[in-house]
Design a protein around this motif. Structure first.
Motif, mmCIF file in Angstrom:
data_model
loop_
_atom_site.group_PDB
_atom_site.id
_atom_site.type_symbol
_atom_site.label_atom_id
_atom_site.label_comp_id
_atom_site.label_asym_id
_atom_site.label_seq_id
_atom_site.Cartn_x
_atom_site.Cartn_y
_atom_site.Cartn_z
ATOM 1 N N THR A 3 26.630 67.285 49.917
ATOM 2 C CA THR A 3 27.550 66.344 49.281
ATOM 3 C C THR A 3 26.950 65.929 47.959
ATOM 4 O O THR A 3 25.738 65.909 47.795
ATOM 5 C CB THR A 3 27.801 65.098 50.154
ATOM 6 N N SER A 12 35.092 64.314 47.265
ATOM 7 C CA SER A 12 34.875 65.304 48.329
ATOM 8 C C SER A 12 34.878 64.626 49.693
ATOM 9 O O SER A 12 35.473 65.131 50.635
ATOM 10 C CB SER A 12 33.547 66.036 48.131
ATOM 11 N N SER A 166 37.902 70.022 46.025
ATOM 12 C CA SER A 166 36.509 70.456 46.143
ATOM 13 C C SER A 166 36.129 70.795 47.572
ATOM 14 O O SER A 166 35.109 71.441 47.798
ATOM 15 C CB SER A 166 35.573 69.383 45.581
ATOM 16 N N PHE A 167 36.915 70.386 48.534
ATOM 17 C CA PHE A 167 36.621 70.665 49.940
ATOM 18 C C PHE A 167 37.623 71.685 50.463
ATOM 19 O O PHE A 167 38.828 71.451 50.467
ATOM 20 C CB PHE A 167 36.687 69.375 50.768
#
Length: 182
Positions: A3, A12, A166-167
């Protein structure tokens, strides 16, 4: 999973939390759909548990062949002249996904399609969702549930973020709890 700290990391985390809030069947369908749509892995080998699921994955892969075409036709602005080559295939693929009964509402649909198509498709997702959710191939009760799932804020947003997701959730192997740890 790493992360990041700061605003991007916070986003995220919020994407992960959003995904975690979906039902297990929805999470599975999103992961499988991303494998198919982004051509990440052999979806049949990874996701099919029987012949029925294998057939469903083959059908989904055939429908998802249009994803590349849809990505290539995302309009740069709100002009209607470029809409036809984009919205019709998007609604058709969306109608397929909504018909699979694994995306219970707009939030899960948006989550999947932001990843399949990218951030520039965001302004078009509420309209495509409403169009697909209104089609007669869905039971009237299902149409009602889907259409009620889109918030007024999502349907009437004055603008959309251009930040790419982003995830991207993926398959996670189960841990064999019977084996001793190192």
């Amino acid at each position: 999973m790493a992360t990041r700290s700061g605003p991007a990391g916070d986003l995220s985390i919020s994407e992960i939390k959003e995904f975690a809030g979906f039902p297990a069947a929805t999470q599975r369908y999103i992961r499988r759909s991303l494998d198919i749509g982004l051509e990440r892995d052999d979806a049949i080998a990874r996701w099919s548990r029987d012949m029925v699921e294998e057939t469903a994955i083959r059908v989904q892969a055939r429908v998802y062949r249009r994803i590349g075409e849809i990505r290539g036709h995302i309009p740069d602005d709100s002009g209607l002249d470029a809409l036809e080559g984009f919205i019709a295939p998007l609604v058709a693929v969306s109608a397929f996904d909504l018909g699979q009964d694994r995306l219970p509402g707009f939030a899960s649909y948006r989550f999947l399609y932001e990843r399949l198509l990218g951030a520039h498709a965001r302004p078009w997702l509420p309209g495509a969702f409403c169009a697909a959710a209104s089609l007669p191939h869905l039971h009237p009760d299902k149409r009602k549930t889907l259409l009620q799932s889109i918030s007024e804020a999502a349907a009437t947003a004055p603008g959309w973020s251009a930040r790419e997701p982003s995830f991207f959730p993926e398959w996670i192997d189960k841990i064999d709890e019977t084996r001793p740890a190192n």
